[in-house]
Design a protein around this motif. Structure first.
Motif, mmCIF file in Angstrom:
data_model
loop_
_atom_site.group_PDB
_atom_site.id
_atom_site.type_symbol
_atom_site.label_atom_id
_atom_site.label_comp_id
_atom_site.label_asym_id
_atom_site.label_seq_id
_atom_site.Cartn_x
_atom_site.Cartn_y
_atom_site.Cartn_z
ATOM 1 N N LEU A 1 -64.205 -46.234 -13.449
ATOM 2 C CA LEU A 1 -63.058 -45.320 -13.553
ATOM 3 C C LEU A 1 -61.814 -46.201 -13.618
ATOM 4 O O LEU A 1 -61.616 -47.058 -12.728
ATOM 5 C CB LEU A 1 -63.026 -44.442 -12.290
ATOM 6 C CG LEU A 1 -62.268 -43.127 -12.252
ATOM 7 C CD1 LEU A 1 -62.649 -42.238 -13.416
ATOM 8 C CD2 LEU A 1 -62.522 -42.411 -10.934
ATOM 9 N N TYR A 2 -61.025 -46.085 -14.691
ATOM 10 C CA TYR A 2 -59.891 -47.016 -14.803
ATOM 11 C C TYR A 2 -58.748 -46.391 -15.590
ATOM 12 O O TYR A 2 -58.894 -45.337 -16.206
ATOM 13 C CB TYR A 2 -60.344 -48.320 -15.469
ATOM 14 C CG TYR A 2 -60.828 -48.187 -16.899
ATOM 15 C CD1 TYR A 2 -62.176 -47.948 -17.171
ATOM 16 C CD2 TYR A 2 -59.962 -48.302 -17.977
ATOM 17 C CE1 TYR A 2 -62.642 -47.828 -18.477
ATOM 18 C CE2 TYR A 2 -60.413 -48.184 -19.284
ATOM 19 C CZ TYR A 2 -61.755 -47.950 -19.527
ATOM 20 O OH TYR A 2 -62.207 -47.834 -20.822
ATOM 21 N N TYR A 3 -57.569 -47.049 -15.542
ATOM 22 C CA TYR A 3 -56.424 -46.659 -16.384
ATOM 23 C C TYR A 3 -56.483 -47.516 -17.645
ATOM 24 O O TYR A 3 -56.629 -48.737 -17.548
ATOM 25 C CB TYR A 3 -55.101 -46.923 -15.661
ATOM 26 C CG TYR A 3 -54.865 -46.002 -14.492
ATOM 27 C CD1 TYR A 3 -54.909 -46.483 -13.190
ATOM 28 C CD2 TYR A 3 -54.611 -44.642 -14.680
ATOM 29 C CE1 TYR A 3 -54.718 -45.630 -12.096
ATOM 30 C CE2 TYR A 3 -54.401 -43.794 -13.602
ATOM 31 C CZ TYR A 3 -54.464 -44.288 -12.323
ATOM 32 O OH TYR A 3 -54.265 -43.449 -11.253
ATOM 33 N N VAL B 1 -65.271 -40.565 -20.894
ATOM 34 C CA VAL B 1 -64.494 -39.356 -20.578
ATOM 35 C C VAL B 1 -63.055 -39.823 -20.318
ATOM 36 O O VAL B 1 -62.842 -40.703 -19.469
ATOM 37 C CB VAL B 1 -65.029 -38.656 -19.308
ATOM 38 C CG1 VAL B 1 -64.305 -37.342 -19.075
ATOM 39 C CG2 VAL B 1 -66.536 -38.405 -19.428
ATOM 40 N N VAL C 1 -56.432 -41.764 -17.725
ATOM 41 C CA VAL C 1 -57.531 -42.017 -16.790
ATOM 42 C C VAL C 1 -58.824 -41.964 -17.597
ATOM 43 O O VAL C 1 -59.039 -41.025 -18.370
ATOM 44 C CB VAL C 1 -57.564 -40.953 -15.674
ATOM 45 C CG1 VAL C 1 -58.675 -41.261 -14.684
ATOM 46 C CG2 VAL C 1 -56.217 -40.902 -14.954
ATOM 47 N N VAL C 2 -59.650 -42.990 -17.460
ATOM 48 C CA VAL C 2 -60.876 -43.078 -18.268
ATOM 49 C C VAL C 2 -62.076 -43.286 -17.343
ATOM 50 O O VAL C 2 -61.991 -44.074 -16.395
ATOM 51 C CB VAL C 2 -60.795 -44.263 -19.262
ATOM 52 C CG1 VAL C 2 -62.005 -44.292 -20.183
ATOM 53 C CG2 VAL C 2 -59.504 -44.192 -20.069
ATOM 54 N N PRO D 1 -50.977 -50.293 -15.584
ATOM 55 C CA PRO D 1 -50.479 -48.919 -15.484
ATOM 56 C C PRO D 1 -49.053 -48.875 -14.924
ATOM 57 O O PRO D 1 -48.788 -49.479 -13.892
ATOM 58 C CB PRO D 1 -51.471 -48.229 -14.560
ATOM 59 C CG PRO D 1 -52.337 -49.273 -13.990
ATOM 60 C CD PRO D 1 -52.216 -50.493 -14.832
ATOM 61 N N PHE E 1 -68.108 -39.589 -11.269
ATOM 62 C CA PHE E 1 -68.237 -40.998 -10.851
ATOM 63 C C PHE E 1 -69.107 -41.101 -9.603
ATOM 64 O O PHE E 1 -70.073 -41.873 -9.553
ATOM 65 C CB PHE E 1 -66.850 -41.586 -10.589
ATOM 66 C CG PHE E 1 -66.885 -42.991 -10.037
ATOM 67 C CD1 PHE E 1 -66.739 -43.224 -8.675
ATOM 68 C CD2 PHE E 1 -67.127 -44.076 -10.874
ATOM 69 C CE1 PHE E 1 -66.794 -44.510 -8.163
ATOM 70 C CE2 PHE E 1 -67.185 -45.376 -10.367
ATOM 71 C CZ PHE E 1 -67.020 -45.586 -9.008
ATOM 72 N N ASN F 1 -55.498 -53.695 -10.195
ATOM 73 C CA ASN F 1 -54.409 -52.710 -10.395
ATOM 74 C C ASN F 1 -54.726 -51.714 -11.492
ATOM 75 O O ASN F 1 -54.047 -50.717 -11.650
ATOM 76 C CB ASN F 1 -53.087 -53.423 -10.710
ATOM 77 C CG ASN F 1 -53.157 -54.117 -12.057
ATOM 78 O OD1 ASN F 1 -54.230 -54.540 -12.453
ATOM 79 N ND2 ASN F 1 -52.049 -54.192 -12.755
ATOM 80 N N TRP F 2 -55.785 -51.941 -12.282
ATOM 81 C CA TRP F 2 -56.078 -50.926 -13.323
ATOM 82 C C TRP F 2 -57.482 -50.355 -13.190
ATOM 83 O O TRP F 2 -57.780 -49.305 -13.735
ATOM 84 C CB TRP F 2 -55.860 -51.495 -14.726
ATOM 85 C CG TRP F 2 -56.694 -52.673 -15.105
ATOM 86 C CD1 TRP F 2 -56.431 -53.982 -14.839
ATOM 87 C CD2 TRP F 2 -57.944 -52.660 -15.820
ATOM 88 N NE1 TRP F 2 -57.436 -54.790 -15.329
ATOM 89 C CE2 TRP F 2 -58.373 -53.998 -15.937
ATOM 90 C CE3 TRP F 2 -58.737 -51.652 -16.360
ATOM 91 C CZ2 TRP F 2 -59.552 -54.361 -16.580
ATOM 92 C CZ3 TRP F 2 -59.921 -52.006 -17.002
ATOM 93 C CH2 TRP F 2 -60.317 -53.352 -17.104
ATOM 94 N N ILE G 1 -59.753 -48.255 -11.058
ATOM 95 C CA ILE G 1 -59.600 -47.322 -9.940
ATOM 96 C C ILE G 1 -60.834 -47.404 -9.036
ATOM 97 O O ILE G 1 -60.724 -47.496 -7.830
ATOM 98 C CB ILE G 1 -59.425 -45.874 -10.469
ATOM 99 C CG1 ILE G 1 -58.241 -45.779 -11.431
ATOM 100 C CG2 ILE G 1 -59.301 -44.878 -9.328
ATOM 101 C CD1 ILE G 1 -58.220 -44.525 -12.284
ATOM 102 N N ALA G 2 -61.988 -47.402 -9.663
ATOM 103 C CA ALA G 2 -63.241 -47.468 -8.867
ATOM 104 C C ALA G 2 -64.373 -47.901 -9.806
ATOM 105 O O ALA G 2 -64.312 -47.622 -10.999
ATOM 106 C CB ALA G 2 -63.560 -46.082 -8.299
ATOM 107 N N PRO G 3 -65.340 -48.672 -9.311
ATOM 108 C CA PRO G 3 -65.475 -49.175 -7.950
ATOM 109 C C PRO G 3 -64.557 -50.395 -7.764
ATOM 110 O O PRO G 3 -64.045 -50.939 -8.739
ATOM 111 C CB PRO G 3 -66.941 -49.574 -7.876
ATOM 112 C CG PRO G 3 -67.276 -50.006 -9.277
ATOM 113 C CD PRO G 3 -66.469 -49.107 -10.170
#
Lengths: 113, 218
Positions: A90-92, B62, A98-99, B20, B34, A29-30, A32-34
């Motif tokens: 890529l995550y929250y 980032v 967004v980080v 979140p 990404f 849930n936090w 985002i990818a991968p």
């Protein structure tokens, strides 16, 4: 999730397949990818005499020699990662920002003794 | 997973497992970076780990911070002040010792088509550093001034000077700015820009400790 070995896997030290799925560890849930990635791990033995392809240190060569003379007293050398790769995630974060972050040493490419 | 998970999250730079509540959409630029990194043949061609090639700056993290500020009363309207807004970015997610290397402010507007100020008029945009309560710092020149003949859906401004590249001192965990937009020139007309304003975000590239201290092994 390490696959059931097809046939008899080589007993020697080498990278073994390990796919890490973030939903398996409850992080979906936090992150985002991968959704997961091929992390692999090192498994197998470092037997005497150490074969050339086993990426071994001089210390490991000596340790296997001593192990072959005194198996109870001196263990075999360990099978460990010697080359790793980074991945970006890529995550929250904890503030819902967004980080995109680059993490070193996340994938095992090569193992050695 | 308990303690293992906590220590792993900490090594990922997180104080606790994020949950979140109102996740913002992922900015396209982050998806581009990404996907570009994922499609690189590994490991020889891996990009330099402590550099963000897309912005050509050092950095390994980032972040995109959403604006949490509010609209401010016009106060003494200078010229045709259409919009006065506090832009407030909570930077508390930054770890001590992280050094900002790039800061970009993005202003997004509703109109998908180009929506200019009234004919013969010019849209002026000013940005001031402010206190978290939204008061411009007296006597300080604006961080940024622009005159726009046309308003676009997204305006991006370089703000690295506002964060002046040094490590973010502990406790300095926010950035507050006042945005003013006004129209000048020609006969009066409704300020199209004020209701067109949609959102603002701050993209920040930082160099984390592990990059600054060389490649520390954990």
């Amino acid at each position: 999730s390490a696959p059931s070995p097809a046939g008899t896997p080589s007993p020697l030290c080498k990278p073994r397949r390990l796919y890490i799925s973030f939903s398996d560890v409850g992080w979906e849930n936090w992150i985002i990818a991968p959704q997961g990635y091929l992390a692999n791990y090192c498994g197998g033995e470092c037997p005497f005499p150490l074969a050339a392809e086993l990426n071994s240190t001089n210390h490991a060569v000596l340790q296997t020699m001593v192990h072959s003379l005194d198996p109870q007293g001196t263990p075999q050398p360990c099978c460990v990662p010697v080359r790793l790769s980074p991945i970006s995630i890529l995550y929250y974060d904890n503030s819902d920002n967004v980080v995109l972050r680059h993490y070193e040493d996340m994938v095992v490419d090569e193992c050695g003794c | 997973l308990g303690p293992q998970e906590t220590s792993l999250l900490r090594s990922l730079g997180l104080s606790a497992k994020p949950s979140p509540r109102s996740p913002a959409p992922v900015p396209p630029v982050l998806w581009r970076i990404f996907h570009k990194r994922r499609t690189l043949p590994r490991p020889e061609a891996a990009p330099e780990p402590c550099r963000v090639e897309e912005f050509n700056v050092p950095g390994n993290i980032v972040r995109v911070f959403a604006d949490q500020g509010r609209f401010l009363p016009a106060g003494q309207p200078q010229g045709r002040l259409c919009l006065r807004k506090l832009l407030f970015f909570n930077l508390s997610a930054l770890e001590e010792g992280e050094r900002p290397t790039l800061a970009q402010l993005e202003l997004r507007f509703q109109h998908s088509s180009y929506h200019g100020p009234s004919p013969g008029r010019v849209l002026e945009l000013r940005l001031y550093r402010a206190s978290p309560r939204g008061l411009p710092q007296p006597g300080r020149a604006p961080l940024l001034e622009r005159s726009l003949v046309q308003l676009r859906k997204s305006l991006v401004f370089e703000l690295s000077a506002a964060l002046s590249g040094r490590a973010v001192p502990p406790g300095r965990d926010s950035l507050a700015l006042v945005l003013e937009m006004s129209e000048s020139g020609g006969p009066g007309g409704p300020c199209g820009s004020s209701d067109a304003f949609a959102a603002a975000s701050l993209l920040l590239v930082t160099l984390g400790r592990q990059c600054r201290a060389g490649r520390g092994r954990r």
